[in-house]
Scaffold this motif. Structure first.
Motif, PDB file in Angstrom:
ATOM      1  N   ASN A   3      61.303  49.297  -6.854  1.00 25.18           N
ATOM      2  CA  ASN A   3      60.556  48.092  -7.203  1.00 25.18           C
ATOM      3  C   ASN A   3      59.297  48.395  -7.281  1.00 25.18           C
ATOM      4  O   ASN A   3      58.431  49.031  -6.637  1.00 25.18           O
ATOM      5  N   ARG A   4      58.500  47.697  -8.361  1.00 22.96           N
ATOM      6  CA  ARG A   4      56.955  47.595  -8.517  1.00 22.96           C
ATOM      7  C   ARG A   4      56.512  46.188  -8.608  1.00 22.96           C
ATOM      8  O   ARG A   4      57.072  45.165  -9.274  1.00 22.96           O
ATOM      9  N   TYR A   5      55.341  46.019  -7.603  1.00 26.01           N
ATOM     10  CA  TYR A   5      54.882  44.694  -7.422  1.00 26.01           C
ATOM     11  C   TYR A   5      53.395  44.809  -7.621  1.00 26.01           C
ATOM     12  O   TYR A   5      52.642  45.804  -7.683  1.00 26.01           O
ATOM     13  N   LEU A   6      53.151  43.812  -8.136  1.00 29.50           N
ATOM     14  CA  LEU A   6      51.461  43.462  -8.396  1.00 29.50           C
ATOM     15  C   LEU A   6      50.822  42.439  -7.431  1.00 29.50           C
ATOM     16  O   LEU A   6      51.627  41.327  -7.567  1.00 29.50           O
ATOM     17  N   LEU A   7      49.816  42.527  -6.882  1.00 24.19           N
ATOM     18  CA  LEU A   7      49.187  41.698  -5.865  1.00 24.19           C
ATOM     19  C   LEU A   7      48.034  40.837  -6.473  1.00 24.19           C
ATOM     20  O   LEU A   7      47.211  41.553  -7.012  1.00 24.19           O
ATOM     21  N   GLY A   8      47.963  39.564  -6.555  1.00 21.14           N
ATOM     22  CA  GLY A   8      46.854  38.914  -6.791  1.00 21.14           C
ATOM     23  C   GLY A   8      46.332  37.925  -5.719  1.00 21.14           C
ATOM     24  O   GLY A   8      47.133  37.215  -4.825  1.00 21.14           O
ATOM     25  N   PHE A   9      45.042  37.974  -5.672  1.00 22.93           N
ATOM     26  CA  PHE A   9      44.454  37.317  -4.556  1.00 22.93           C
ATOM     27  C   PHE A   9      43.521  36.135  -5.299  1.00 22.93           C
ATOM     28  O   PHE A   9      42.903  36.264  -6.459  1.00 22.93           O
ATOM     29  N   ARG A 242      39.315  41.532 -12.351  1.00 22.65           N
ATOM     30  CA  ARG A 242      38.759  40.566 -11.488  1.00 22.65           C
ATOM     31  C   ARG A 242      38.041  39.752 -12.543  1.00 22.65           C
ATOM     32  O   ARG A 242      37.906  39.845 -13.664  1.00 22.65           O
ATOM     33  N   GLY A 243      38.066  38.166 -12.070  1.00 19.49           N
ATOM     34  CA  GLY A 243      37.744  37.444 -12.832  1.00 19.49           C
ATOM     35  C   GLY A 243      37.391  36.042 -12.000  1.00 19.49           C
ATOM     36  O   GLY A 243      37.860  35.678 -11.233  1.00 19.49           O
ATOM     37  N   GLY A 244      36.255  35.260 -12.544  1.00 20.98           N
ATOM     38  CA  GLY A 244      35.929  34.008 -12.059  1.00 20.98           C
ATOM     39  C   GLY A 244      37.175  33.066 -12.162  1.00 20.98           C
ATOM     40  O   GLY A 244      38.059  33.358 -12.919  1.00 20.98           O
ATOM     41  N   ASP A 245      37.216  31.778 -11.376  1.00 18.65           N
ATOM     42  CA  ASP A 245      38.328  31.120 -11.330  1.00 18.65           C
ATOM     43  C   ASP A 245      38.805  30.604 -12.705  1.00 18.65           C
ATOM     44  O   ASP A 245      40.006  30.471 -13.083  1.00 18.65           O
ATOM     45  N   ASP A 439      49.807  30.002 -11.794  1.00 23.39           N
ATOM     46  CA  ASP A 439      48.572  29.593 -10.857  1.00 23.39           C
ATOM     47  C   ASP A 439      47.551  30.783 -10.932  1.00 23.39           C
ATOM     48  O   ASP A 439      47.956  31.740 -11.485  1.00 23.39           O
ATOM     49  N   GLY A 440      46.506  30.552 -10.332  1.00 22.30           N
ATOM     50  CA  GLY A 440      45.526  31.740 -10.486  1.00 22.30           C
ATOM     51  C   GLY A 440      45.810  32.895  -9.644  1.00 22.30           C
ATOM     52  O   GLY A 440      45.438  33.836 -10.230  1.00 22.30           O
TER      53      GLY A 440
END
Length: 496
Positions: A3-9, A242-245, A439-440
Motif C-alpha cells: 500500500n502507498r499512501y499520501l498524507l495531507g495537512f 505546499r499551498g495557501g488555503d 476538501d483541502g
C-alpha cells in the motif's frame, strides 16, 4: 503491491485537519481534525488575532494519530506529505527555530495602516505593477508592525514564515517557502521575478529574514528523525507540496489553467480564478497571487475575489424570515418566485467593508418591495440572487483583467447545495458549474503525489475526483438572468 499512501495537512484557524489518500486509487481512507471545538484565537486588543504556532503542531499530531489508527496505516506506507494552510499569517522564529511570539494570523487588522502608508509613499502604480496588490494587511505589513512595536522581538528574528512553512519546518527541521507563499505575503516582485526588495527596503527589513525558496511541487524537505519518532512517521519521508488555503482549494478542485474558477460560498464567498498573464486590477478590488503551478516560464496567477456577505445573509434570512422551515424548504420556497424576484433586489454587503467595493461599507439594502405583491418567498429568492450577483460583479473585474471564465468548480456544500443558487450563477455568468466531493487536506495529499512524482501531472492526480453534478447555463433563461443582474447592478451603483 504494498500500500502507498499520501498524507495531507490543512492548517486552519479553527482546526488542523489531516487526511490519508490511497495513492493508487485516489480515494481518501481516513480524515480527522483537531480540536473538535474551534481552536482559540487570542485577541489582546480589538482587531488583533493571534495563535500559538506550537498549537498547530499539537493539533496536527493528534489528527495524524487518529487517521493512522483508523486506517491501520504505518509510517513506512506514507510516501509523501502535502500541506495547505491559512494564508497571510506571520510566524517569527529565532536561530533555534523557536517562535518568538504568537503568530499574527490572517484576520488580524493591526497592520492596515502600515500597508496603506506604503501604498501611498511608494506609489500605487509601483505597488500594483510589482506586487499586483496593495501591501494592505498582508504578512510584510505585519512584520513591519513587529519591527516598530516590538523591536526586542524583531532583533531576535532568524526567519519569518507562513503557517504552512512553520508546520513543514516542525516536520523536517528545514526552513523554506514558495513563490506562491511569498506572493501572498507581498514579498514577491512579479516584474523582477525576485523577492520584493523595494518593499523590504521601505520597511527597513533585512532580506536575510526571508526563507529559502523551493518549488511548490518538489522534494522540499524530509521528515527528521525527531519528528518521525514523535509522529510515528518514517524518517526521510518527503514533504513535496505546499499551498495557501485558497490556492489549495483550487488545486483540490483541479483548477490549474487560465479561465478555470474555484468557488466557495460559506459565511463569506470566494471566487478564485486562474489568469495566464501578469495583470492586476488598478483599483485593487481583487487580490492576485502566484498560483501553486506558477513558474517564471509559465504564468499562472490566482485572482482572488472575496465577498463578505454570502452565506451569512442566507442564514440571516433563514433565522429572521423563514425560521419555521429547513434550508431545503427555504430553497423550494424561493423557487416559486420568477427570476428577478418580481423586482425585489437585495444588496448583500451587510458583513463589513467589501474589498470589491474599494473597501466601502454600504450595508445590506432591500429595494423594490411592494407590500401588496411580495411575500417572504420573494425575499428569500432576492437574497440568493443578490449573493450570486455580487459574485458576478466581481467576476466582471476578473474578466476586465483578461480572464475568460468558462467553468466554475465548487464543492457541493454551503450555498452550492441550493439549486436556485447554482442555476442563477450558471445563468448569469454563462459558465458551466461542476460540483465535486473533496476538501483541502485531501487536495494537499494529492498535491504531494504530484510533487513526489507518483502522479505525472494534475490530470492524473485528480482523475478519480468525484464529480457529483454538472449545471449547464439555461440558454432560454439567460436573458431573464442578465436582465435581473443589470437591475441589481443599477441599484448597487446608486449605493456606492
Amino acid at each position: 503491491m504494498a500500500n502507498r499512501y499520501l498524507l495531507g495537512f490543512d492548517v486552519g484557524s479553527s482546526s488542523v485537519k489531516a487526511s490519508l489518500v490511497n495513492a493508487d486509487n485516489g480515494k481518501c481512507v481516513a480524515s480527522a481534525f483537531y480540536p473538535e471545538k474551534e481552536a482559540p484565537i487570542m485577541a489582546v486588543k480589538a482587531g488583533w488575532a493571534e495563535q500559538d504556532p506550537n498549537s498547530w503542531w499539537e493539533y496536527a499530531k493528534m489528527s495524524l494519530k487518529k487517521i493512522m489508527a483508523d486506517a491501520n496505516v504505518v509510517g513506512e506506507e506514507i510516501k509523501a506529505i502535502g500541506i495547505s494552510y491559512q494564508m497571510h499569517g506571520l510566524v517569527c522564529v529565532d536561530k533555534n527555530l523557536q517562535p518568538l511570539r504568537p503568530s499574527i494570523i490572517w484576520c488580524d487588522s493591526r497592520a492596515v495602516p502600515y500597508g496603506e502608508k506604503a501604498f501611498k509613499d511608494l506609489g500605487e502604480e509601483m505597488c500594483l505593477s510589482h506586487l499586483l496588490n496593495s501591501p494592505g494587511n498582508f504578512t510584510a505589513a505585519k512584520l513591519a508592525w513587529v519591527k516598530e512595536n516590538e523591536p526586542s522581538v524583531y532583533g531576535k528574528i532568524y526567519k519569518v514564515m507562513l503557517p504552512g512553512d512553520y508546520l513543514a519546518m516542525r516536520l523536517s527541521g528545514t526552513v523554506n517557502t514558495t513563490v506562491s507563499g511569498l506572493s501572498e505575503g507581498m514579498f514577491w516582485d512579479f516584474k523582477k521575478n525576485k523577492v520584493a526588495d523595494f518593499l523590504l527596503n521601505y520597511y527597513g527589513i533585512d532580506e536575510s529574514l526571508i526563507s529559502d525558496i523551493v518549488p511548490s511541487f518538489s522534494v522540499q524537505s524530509e521528515v527528521s528523525a525527531e519528528a518521525a519518532e514523535e509522529l510515528g512517521l518514517k524518517k526521510g519521508t518527503p514533504i513535496t507540496y505546499r499551498g495557501g488555503d485558497q490556492p489549495n482549494n483550487a488545486l483540490s478542485l483541479n483548477v490549474f489553467e487560465p479561465g478555470e474558477i474555484a468557488s466557495t460560498a460559506g459565511t463569506s464567498g470566494v471566487v478564485y480564478g486562474v489568469l495566464g498573464e501578469v495583470n492586476y486590477d488598478k483599483k485593487s478590488r481583487v487580490n492576485t497571487f502566484a498560483h501553486v503551478n506558477h513558474t517564471q516560464d509559465n504564468t499562472r496567477l490566482g485572482v482572488l475575489l472575496c465577498i463578505n456577505g454570502t452565506g451569512i445573509l442566507n442564514a440571516w434570512v433563514h433565522r429572521n424570515i423563514t425560521p419555521d422551515v429547513s434550508y431545503a424548504e427555504m430553497n423550494d420556497l424561493a423557487a416559486t418566485v420568477p427570476i428577478g424576484s418580481e423586482g425585489v433586489t437585495i444588496i448583500p454587503f451587510g458583513n463589513g467593508a467589501e474589498r470589491v467595493l474599494e473597501n466601502k461599507e454600504i450595508g445590506c439594502s432591500i429595494s423594490g418591495l411592494n407590500f401588496n405583491k411580495h411575500n417572504r418567498a420573494h425575499l428569500v429568492r432576492a437574497a440568493q440572487e443578490g449573493i450570486v450577483f455580487s459574485f458576478c460583479y466581481g467576476m466582471e473585474i476578473m474578466q476586465q483583467m483578461g480572464m475568460d471564465i468558462r467553468k466554475i468548480h465548487a464543492g457541493k456544500a454551503n450555498m452550492f447545495l441550493s439549486p436556485l443558487f447554482r442555476e442563477t450563477l450558471a445563468g448569469v455568468s454563462g459558465a458551466t458549474i461542476e460540483l465535486y466531493d473533496t476538501d483541502g487536506s485531501v487536495g494537499a495529499a494529492k498535491g504531494a503525489g504530484i510533487g513526489v512524482g507518483i502522479y505525472k501531472d494534475n490530470k492524473e492526480a485528480f482523475a478519480t475526483l468525484d464529480k457529483l453534478q454538472v449545471i449547464e447555463p439555461d440558454a432560454q433563461q439567460q436573458t431573464a438572468y442578465r436582465s435581473a443582474y443589470e437591475n441589481w447592478k443599477e441599484k448597487l451603483l446608486k449605493n456606492i
